[in-house]
Structure formats: C-alpha cells, structure tokens
Design an enzyme around this catalytic site. Structure first.
Site, mmCIF file in Angstrom:
data_model
loop_
_atom_site.group_PDB
_atom_site.id
_atom_site.type_symbol
_atom_site.label_atom_id
_atom_site.label_comp_id
_atom_site.label_asym_id
_atom_site.label_seq_id
_atom_site.Cartn_x
_atom_site.Cartn_y
_atom_site.Cartn_z
ATOM 1 N NE ARG A 224 -4.312 -1.337 0.161
ATOM 2 C CZ ARG A 224 -4.584 -2.257 -0.776
ATOM 3 N NH1 ARG A 224 -3.741 -2.466 -1.771
ATOM 4 N NH2 ARG A 224 -5.704 -2.957 -0.724
ATOM 5 C CG HIS A 272 -3.406 0.194 -6.686
ATOM 6 N ND1 HIS A 272 -3.578 0.743 -5.445
ATOM 7 C CD2 HIS A 272 -3.642 -1.139 -6.516
ATOM 8 C CE1 HIS A 272 -3.911 -0.183 -4.577
ATOM 9 N NE2 HIS A 272 -3.954 -1.346 -5.209
HETATM 10 P P1 NDP Z 1 -2.609 -11.542 4.336
HETATM 11 O O1 NDP Z 1 -3.447 -10.963 5.404
HETATM 12 O O2 NDP Z 1 -2.937 -12.904 3.818
HETATM 13 O O3 NDP Z 1 -1.076 -11.580 4.791
HETATM 14 C C1 NDP Z 1 -0.450 -10.503 5.385
HETATM 15 C C2 NDP Z 1 0.976 -10.890 5.739
HETATM 16 O O4 NDP Z 1 1.654 -9.721 6.247
HETATM 17 C C3 NDP Z 1 1.057 -11.952 6.818
HETATM 18 O O5 NDP Z 1 2.126 -12.838 6.565
HETATM 19 C C4 NDP Z 1 1.346 -11.122 8.071
HETATM 20 O O6 NDP Z 1 2.038 -11.815 9.096
HETATM 21 C C5 NDP Z 1 2.224 -10.050 7.505
HETATM 22 N N1 NDP Z 1 2.230 -8.880 8.400
HETATM 23 C C6 NDP Z 1 1.196 -8.091 8.757
HETATM 24 N N2 NDP Z 1 1.593 -7.141 9.621
HETATM 25 C C7 NDP Z 1 2.910 -7.342 9.817
HETATM 26 C C8 NDP Z 1 3.884 -6.710 10.609
HETATM 27 N N3 NDP Z 1 3.589 -5.671 11.387
HETATM 28 N N4 NDP Z 1 5.146 -7.176 10.570
HETATM 29 C C9 NDP Z 1 5.465 -8.253 9.802
HETATM 30 N N5 NDP Z 1 4.580 -8.900 9.020
HETATM 31 C C10 NDP Z 1 3.318 -8.456 9.032
HETATM 32 O O7 NDP Z 1 -2.624 -10.478 3.134
HETATM 33 P P2 NDP Z 1 -2.438 -10.743 1.574
HETATM 34 O O8 NDP Z 1 -1.186 -11.506 1.366
HETATM 35 O O9 NDP Z 1 -3.688 -11.261 0.971
HETATM 36 O O10 NDP Z 1 -2.288 -9.235 1.035
HETATM 37 C C11 NDP Z 1 -1.230 -8.421 1.501
HETATM 38 C C12 NDP Z 1 -1.464 -6.995 1.066
HETATM 39 O O11 NDP Z 1 -1.205 -6.826 -0.328
HETATM 40 C C13 NDP Z 1 -2.894 -6.463 1.195
HETATM 41 O O12 NDP Z 1 -3.222 -6.161 2.525
HETATM 42 C C14 NDP Z 1 -2.832 -5.231 0.334
HETATM 43 O O13 NDP Z 1 -2.311 -4.161 1.085
HETATM 44 C C15 NDP Z 1 -1.808 -5.600 -0.732
HETATM 45 N N6 NDP Z 1 -2.477 -5.793 -2.015
HETATM 46 C C16 NDP Z 1 -2.082 -5.011 -3.072
HETATM 47 C C17 NDP Z 1 -2.685 -5.141 -4.293
HETATM 48 C C18 NDP Z 1 -2.245 -4.359 -5.474
HETATM 49 O O14 NDP Z 1 -2.908 -4.418 -6.518
HETATM 50 N N7 NDP Z 1 -1.131 -3.652 -5.396
HETATM 51 C C19 NDP Z 1 -3.800 -6.082 -4.511
HETATM 52 C C20 NDP Z 1 -4.103 -6.899 -3.363
HETATM 53 C C21 NDP Z 1 -3.475 -6.717 -2.154
HETATM 54 P P3 NDP Z 1 1.415 -13.144 9.781
HETATM 55 O O15 NDP Z 1 1.671 -14.229 8.768
HETATM 56 O O16 NDP Z 1 2.194 -13.321 11.007
HETATM 57 O O17 NDP Z 1 -0.041 -12.873 9.997
#
Ligand code: NDP
Length: 309
Positions: A224, A272
């Site tokens: 993001r 995006h």
């Molecule tokens: P998930 O919720 O499946 O995974 C999020 C991951 O980030 C998890 O591994 C989580 O850790 C990790 N995480 C979250 N907070 C932290 C932190 N503070 N420190 C370290 N690791 C952290 O999300 P998705 O994989 O489905 O999507 C990720 C992001 O991609 C979305 O939230 C969105 O922002 C972005 N996105 C962008 C798009 C684009 O077109 N550019 C389209 C779709 C999504 P843990 O495994 O421990 O929970």
C-alpha cells in the site's frame, strides 16, 4: 434478510445474478435508495462505508470489503460486534504472482538502466549477476506473499520471507517480528513488499529500512502507498543505497503530475494494477463469506480486527 451492496453499478450487474443463483434466500439490495426495510439488512458489501451507516442499519452483522484489503475502511468506527471480511479470490494471487515476478526480474536484469540506454540509443551492457547470488526477500507471507515466493522458486534466487508471526516455508529462510527485520533486510538484495497497511506497517519503507539493506538493493512495492516514504526512497536512489524501485502503489493515488517518480530513471511505476478483482470471482468470494457466517463455519477472508488485517 438482505445484503446491502454499496459499490459500482457495473459490479452490481455481475453480483446480482450470482447472488440470485447462489443465495436465493438473501435479498440483494443495490444502493441505499433501494432499501425498503432497514431492519432486514444483515450484510454490507462495500469498498468504503458512508457515514453513520450502522445507525441506519443496526442489524448489520458483517461487512465485506469488495477488495483484497480493508485498510480503506475505518475499522474502529465499525461496531465491535460486526465482523469484517475481505475478498479472497484465486486470480488475485495469480495476478500478484505475475506482477511480483515481473518486478523482481526487472530489478534483477536492470530493466530501468536498459530502458534509459535505449532512449539514448546507447548499446552498452553491464555484467549479469547470477540469480543464485541475488537474494530476494518478501515482506508479508500471507496469501500474496506466499504466492510470490512459490512463483519465484524456479529462478534460483535465494529466498527469504518476513512476517509478524513465525512461519515455516520449505526451502525459504523465514524471519519474523521486529527482531527478525534487521537480519532479514541484511540478506536481501531485492525486497518485495506485500504487507497489509496497518498502524505497524504505515511508513515502514523508510530511510532506516533502506539503510539496513545491502548497498544497491532494489525495491518491488505492491503493498500500500502509505507504507512508502517517498522522500526517503528518492534519497536512497540518489545516493545509490538503492539501485532501483518497481512501484505499483503510492500515496496519494493517482500520483500528482510533476511528482519525481514519474520520470525518475531508476523507478518503474504502474498505476495500482498489480491485481484487479474480477467481479464474478469477487461475488463468489462474498457468497462464501456470507455462507460461512450464516452456517457458523469458517468465514472466508475474515479479518482479525485487533491486528487490522
Ligand atoms: P494476508 O493478510 O494474507 O497476509 C499478510 C501478511 O503480512 C502476513 O504474513 C502477516 O504476518 C504479515 N504482516 C502483517 N503485519 C505485519 C507486521 N507488522 N510485521 C510483519 N509482518 C506483518 O494479506 P495478503 O497476502 O492477501 O495481502 C497483503 C497486502 O497486499 C494487502 O493487505 C494489500 O495491502 C496488498 N495488495 C495489493 C494489491 C495491489 O494491486 N497492489 C492487490 C491486493 C493486495 P502473519 O503471517 O504473522 O499474519
């Protein structure tokens, strides 16, 4: 019992027949003007929510984000008893896999450098770094981070991942939490950011993080926009601490005219588009989410509101 849909008419035209087929017992109400019985509204589907929506529909039990994230929603403003879910579709993972492979390979094979030479009509190559010596690190090991890692396996890059809680992925060096960040960055030549936007990850791609990467490292950012400090990125590119950046997200979006990212020779920018939610798959994801909620089973895409993702 009704779903109040608050998104575009184009998406509604796809969702309505799918809900009629898959959940005939659920009235599909598109737009607040079409609401006949506010008390019947149990579910909301939206990208952003209008003010005071929960006062008008006190029976709402669950909100479905029509996108893959929920950071655009004001989570604290949603009553605590209301569940929140995001859209999870097979194609989102597939598209992000394509995009991150594109970005990593572009950085690995120095695409910005060669595009600039092409514009100058200069035939000048550089030594090629072997994939086995280019270490890729993925921030975020969720649905998308794991899809990215799986797609990168075949190229021979040493792979690592960083997440909030400890994760084990065969053949991948994994790090977690604040303590794991510095060692993860120190071994990463191409950093891929696929983190959700939360209080903890806002502004995470800053000067301190860039300084913790090896000199000349590159960034592929498809998380993001608010995670990236633009000034810090420009400074790191100018000093050579970073070698290049491949960006899909910025803050704000669209990026304003005249912003240095538009013309920076070390930046590749896309608007995006890493993933775009297919309306039909999004509707089926929402159907699954509502079904899980109604039947007391697993709720597809359920967000942990305390974590913010
Ligand atoms: P998930 O919720 O499946 O995974 C999020 C991951 O980030 C998890 O591994 C989580 O850790 C990790 N995480 C979250 N907070 C932290 C932190 N503070 N420190 C370290 N690791 C952290 O999300 P998705 O994989 O489905 O999507 C990720 C992001 O991609 C979305 O939230 C969105 O922002 C972005 N996105 C962008 C798009 C684009 O077109 N550019 C389209 C779709 C999504 P843990 O495994 O421990 O929970």
């Amino acid at each position: 019992m009704a779903l109040l849909y608050l998104s575009s008419p184009e998406r509604a035209a796809v969702w309505r027949p799918i809900f009629a087929r898959e959940m005939p017992e659920m009235a599909f109400v598109a737009g607040e003007a079409a609401v006949e019985d506010p008390a019947a509204i149990r579910y909301l589907a939206a990208w952003t929510l209008p003010p005071d929506v929960f006062l008008r529909y006190p029976g709402v039990e669950l909100v479905v984000s029509v996108g893959a994230g929920v950071d655009q929603l004001d989570l604290p403003a949603i009553p605590a008893h209301v569940a929140v879910a995001r859209t999870v579709t097979p194609s989102i993972g597939a598209m992000m896999r394509d995009y991150t492979v594109l970005g990593v390979l572009a950085m690995h094979r120095e695409l910005p450098y060669y595009l600039a030479r092409q514009r100058e009509a200069v035939w000048k190559g550089r030594p090629v770094v072997l994939a086995g010596r280019r270490r890729v690190g993925v921030m975020g090991l969720g649905e998308l981070g794991r899809a990215c890692i799986e797609a990168l396996r075949g190229f021979g890059f040493p792979l690592a991942g960083w997440s909030r809680s400890a994760r084990r992925i065969p053949g991948v060096e994994t790090f977690s939490g604040k303590d794991g960040l510095a060692p993860f960055l120190a071994r990463t030549d191409i950093l891929v950011c696929l983190l959700p936007l939360t209080e903890e990850t806002s502004g995470i791609l800053d000067a301190g993080l860039f300084a913790a990467l090896p000199e000349g490292a590159c960034l592929v950012h498809a998380g993001r926009g608010r995670q990236l400090d633009h000034a810090a990125l420009l400074a790191a590119l100018d000093t050579g601490q970073l070698g290049g950046a491949f960006l899909d997200v910025t803050e704000p979006e669209p990026l304003p005219a005249g912003h240095p990212f538009w013309t920076h020779p070390k930046i590749v920018l896309t608007p995006h588009v890493a993933t775009v939610t297919d309306f039909e798959e999004g509707a089926l994801s929402a159907v699954e989410t509502l079904r899980g909620h109604r039947e007391g089973g697993a709720i597809r895409g359920l967000v942990d509101r305390s974590r913010g993702y």
